[in-house]
Scaffold this active site. Structure first.
Site, PDB file in Angstrom:
ATOM      1  N   ASP A 148       3.275   5.811   0.597  1.00  0.00           N
ATOM      2  CA  ASP A 148       3.393   4.866   1.710  1.00  0.00           C
ATOM      3  C   ASP A 148       4.803   4.340   1.949  1.00  0.00           C
ATOM      4  OD1 ASP A 148       2.862   3.662  -0.793  1.00  0.00           O
ATOM      5  OD2 ASP A 148       1.990   1.855   0.094  1.00  0.00           O
ATOM      6  N   GLU A 182       0.425   2.313  -2.427  1.00  0.00           N
ATOM      7  CA  GLU A 182       0.950   1.663  -3.639  1.00  0.00           C
ATOM      8  C   GLU A 182       1.439   0.268  -3.299  1.00  0.00           C
ATOM      9  OE1 GLU A 182       3.328   0.001  -6.528  1.00  0.00           O
ATOM     10  OE2 GLU A 182       4.175   0.626  -4.636  1.00  0.00           O
TER      11      GLU A 182
HETATM   12 ZN   LIG Z   1       7.827  -0.967  -3.155  1.00  0.00          ZN
HETATM   13 ZN   LIG Z   2       7.679   1.720  -4.794  1.00  0.00          ZN
END
Ligand SMILES: [Zn+2]
Ligand SMILES: [Zn+2]
Length: 440
Positions: A98, A165
């Protein structure tokens, strides 16, 4: 996630590829121009957490071409690529996909112009400001090198691309979608994160706890509002909340062992609307960091106790006691299994002389932690850092002539070539070491 590295003593050391380059490095150098094209494409086209549709599709197709058995849509947008190659251990390599809701200001020719709507609902530019694009390209690079070298290893290789994440939700999403049941469960899991406080091409590793437990806590302090000129007729929540903020400082300074790291930060304090009105509510937002489960529990219990006790000291009770809310889910501390860390550090130190350092743990968080927590008795994990600061910027910063941007900064522009080359080689070499041809 934001991390930092303390690489004491490396300043001024120039990056140099050792002269005795080997076959693996030669092959990687041949792949690098094409990997840099993949990097520029991913960098220019970042996608937000759980929206990594095109990223996942492109890289899944690549893994299929390399001969992996690929499953998409694991934990929403996650990808699992499996290559079975005889008896031996199962090694999992993880990259996160991401980007962040950040308006890129690097000025790079391939800077992102993408826009999107994150979970906050506020439209924003999107940028790979945490360097997850470098993680993905090294993942591709390692997949290629390992697929071409099936005669050099024996075991099962599981390569995963993890979504979200940055929300701390993607690893759990994949695990809850059967990552360890539907696919071969790993004996070892490896990943790296680029680092904005270390020169490009340096590697840092931390045995044991490497990143912290990260909790977010909301406290709603109640009071009895009224006229600012008649405070004796009120219960002023700003005064109560101020006492809470000050008393919270004693959790780390007086209640936690000086040898055990912890942080309690009040990042937001909001109350009131006008000079002469005493409000009936104050809201505090905290970030709470720790390493062990015990310290985490003690901090959270202490926050609740102090908030209640300060309100009671002001004469409040019952419904007027504060509401303390610990946000769920939290990001648990990342633990690098010491045995695996020592093995991999030995391989990397031999391969990158003068560029591999043991580093202090940091108080940032990473949901990579979830891959071990899902089965701590059977799964060993290691995440290491690969420095990304371009050499000239590093030297300027050391001379006090420049400030370095951190991860998540709109100005973060790592020396992607060195990060990708170093990380690809490191991941490949470590995997080959963990899955020797003998199967032993
Ligand atoms: Zn980050
Ligand atoms: Zn990261």
């Amino acid at each position: 996630m934001r991390i930092g590295l303390a690489l004491a003593g490396v300043c001024g050391l120039a990056f140099a590829v050792p002269a005795q380059a080997d076959e693996l490095r030669d092959a990687l150098m041949e792949d690098m121009p094409e990997l840099m094209e993949v990097y520029k494409d991913l960098h220019a086209n970042p996608e937000l957490s759980f929206q990594e549709f095109n990223t996942a599709k492109k890289l899944a197709a690549r893994a299929r071409e390399l001969g992996f058995e690929v499953t998409e849509g694991v934990g929403q947008t996650g990808v699992v690529a499996v290559m079975k190659n005889g008896d031996g251990p199962t090694v999992m390599l993880r990259a996160d996909m991401d980007g962040l809701p950040v308006n890129e200001q690097t000025g790079l020719p391939y800077a992102s112009k993408a826009r999107g709507v994150p979970e906050s609902g506020v439209e924003s530019g999107i940028m790979h400001a945490c360097g997850h694009d470098t993680h993905m390209v090294a993942w591709v690079g390692a997949a290629q090198l390992l697929a071409e070298r099936k005669d050099e290893w024996s075991g099962t290789l599981v390569m995963i691309l993890q979504p979200a994440e940055e929300l701390g939700l993607g690893a759990v999403a994949m695990l809850e979608d059967g990552l360890y049941e539907r696919f071969p469960k790993p004996d070892y899991v490896l990943a790296f994160h680029d680092a904005a406080a270390a020169p490009a091409g340096f590697i840092g590793y931390t045995p044991g706890f490497a990143l912290a437990n990260v909790d977010s806590v909301d406290i709603t302090v109640k009071g009895v509002g009224g006229h600012g000129a008649y405070p004796h007729t009120t219960k002023d929540p700003i005064v109560i909340a101020s006492s809470i903020v000050m008393r919270l400082q004693t959790l780390v300074s007086r209640e936690t062992s000086p040898l055990d790291s912890a942080v309690v930060t009040v990042g937001s304090f909001r109350s009131g609307a006008k000079h002469n009105i005493i409000s009936d509510e104050a809201k505090l937002q905290l970030t709470v960091r720790s390493y062990s489960d015990e310290t985490r529990a003690a901090l959270l219990e202490g926050i609740e106790r102090i908030a209640k006790a300060e309100s009671m000291a002001a004469g409040l009770s019952g419904d007027l006691l504060p509401v303390v809310e610990v946000k769920d889910p939290y990001t648990p501390a990342t633990y690098n299994t010491p045995e695996l860390t020592a093995d991999v550090a030995e391989v990397l130190t031999a391969r990158f002389p003068g560029r591999v350092f043991e580093t202090d743990p940091v108080m940032g968080g990473e949901d990579f932690s979830q891959f071990r927590r899902a089965d701590p008795d059977n799964v060993q994990t290691l995440i290491f850092w690969v420095g990304g600061v371009p050499q000239d910027q590093w030297e300027k910063a050391q001379a006090g002539e420049a400030e370095l941007p951190s991860l998540h900064s709109p100005f973060w522009a790592p020396d992607a070539e060195k990060v990708i080359a170093t990380a690809t080689e490191a991941l490949t070499a470590a995997t080959l070491d963990l899955m020797p041809r003998s199967g032993g």
